[in-house]
Design an enzyme around this catalytic site. Sequence first.
Site, short mmCIF file in Angstrom:
data_model
loop_
_atom_site.label_atom_id
_atom_site.label_comp_id
_atom_site.label_asym_id
_atom_site.label_seq_id
_atom_site.Cartn_x
_atom_site.Cartn_y
_atom_site.Cartn_z
NE ARG A 1 -4.99 -2.01 -6.99
CZ ARG A 1 -5.67 -3.09 -6.58
NH1 ARG A 1 -5.03 -4.09 -6.03
NH2 ARG A 1 -6.98 -3.16 -6.74
CB CYS B 1 -6.12 -2.07 -10.88
SG CYS B 1 -6.38 -0.31 -10.83
#
Lengths: 307, 149
Positions: A257, A252
Amino acid sequence: MPYAVEQNEKFAAYAHPERLVSTEWLAAAIKSGAVARGELIVVESDEDVLLYETGHIPGAVKIDWHTDLNDDVARDYVDGAAFAELAASKGISRDSTVVIYGDKSNWWAAYALWVFTLFGHRDVRLLDGGRDKWIAEGRELTRERPAPARGSYPVVERDDAPIRAFKEDVLAHLGKPLIDVRSPEEYTGQRTHMPAYPEEGALRGGHIPTAASIPWARAAAPDGTFRSREELEALYLGEAGLTPGDDVVAYCRIGERSSHTWFALKYLLGFESVRNYDGSWTEWGNAVRVPIVKGAERGSLPVPAGA
Amino acid sequence: MTTQALPSALAAIVDDFQALSEPERLQLLLEFSEGLPELPDRLKDHPELLEQVVECQSPLFLTIETDNGGGPVRLFFKAPAEAPTTRGFAGVLHEGLDGLSAGEILSVPDDMPELLGLTRAITPLRMRGMTAMLGRIKRKVAAASRVRG
C-alpha cells in the site's frame, strides 16, 4: 525508445506528468497498433493471481507481485538476473516504455512499478484509474494471452538505497517525516492487520513514533484515479504537515500500500527523497526493542539512552 | 498424506489437479471459480446468515445447512467475481464436499488444500485462505452435529 508522453491538464499539474497515462490515451495507443508492435508494453499486476486470466486489456502481459517479483526464499525482491529474465520473457527491453495497471486503484500496480524502479527501469508509467476504470468505461477486455517477442534486458544490479528503506534506515530517519498509510485501526494498534485480510502476524500493534496517518486510499478518487495535485497537497502538505524538500519514508504492513503513496509523493508532488519501508509493520511490529506509539496521537521520539 | 483418506469427489479433484502442470492447475482453478453456484434466493437476501472467512485475501462468505437427521450437509459460498482465486477455492470445496455427511466432511485432513499442488504457483500466503475456509466449514459442521446430539 520512449513512447510519447501524454499531455493533459490534470497530469500537467503534477511534478512528473510523464509517469501517468489515461485510459483514453491507452485505448488510442492500442488502436494505433503501438502495443501490437511492441512499442509500448502493457503490464497487469493484481492482488488476485487469477484476475488477469478472467479478462485483461488487449495485448497486456501479466506480472504477479508475489510469484514474479519476490524472491521465493529470502524476504527480498528478485535479483538482477531473475528480473532480466522476467522482463525479457514479457517482451520488455531496457528502453521499453512500460504501462502498468491493476485492481484496487492500482495498489499492486504501484508496487510493481516501485520494483521496476529498484532496477532503474527508466520509463515506467501507471494507467490512471487502473483496471476498474477501464472496465467501468466499458472498454475492451480479452482472455487472449499475447506471445510477445522476447525483449533484450541486461542484468542490472538492484539499487535499493534511493527508494527503499530498511529497518536500520528508519531508525536513523526518526525525527524526519514518516507517513503511515495503513487503516486507522492498524495505526492506533487496535489491530495488526487490515480488516478482512489475512493475519500476517505482528506481535505488537501501533505505529512508528511521529508517523502521520494518511491511509493510502485517500490519494485516490472514487474512480481509482489519483486525486488532483491540489487535493494531494491538502492531504500531504496540509494534513500530514510535509514541507517540500522533506526526506520522507512511507510504510504499511508489507510495503504494497505504501508503494501507492510513494508514487504520489515522488512523482505527483515531486518529493525528491521518498523511500518505501517494505519491511513495514510485519517487521517493525515484531522487532525487539524498537519504539512504538499506540493510539491516535503521532507521539514523540523516545529519549535516547543516557540523554 | 494420500488421497485415499479423502471423500471420493474431493479425491477426484485432487487427482485432476495433480495430473496437470502448474500453469494448467491455475487454469483449472479458474474453471472452478466460474463453476461456483450462485447463492439460492433465500440466502441472497439474507447476508447476515453467512459468515465471513477473514483469512481470505478477498471477501468470502459461507454457511452450511443440515437437516436434523444426520443427512447431507449443504454448503453455500459467496465471493465477488473480482476474486477468482478465492472463488476457485470455494468452487473446489463445493464440488468436493457439498452433499456429504458431517462425518465425511470432518474426516477431511486440515491440510488437504496442499494436495492441490498450487502452493508454489499461488504462494503460501494465498493458500492460507483456502485452509481457513476448510477449517471454518469443519467447525460449523462440528458445531451443528453437537447441537443435534
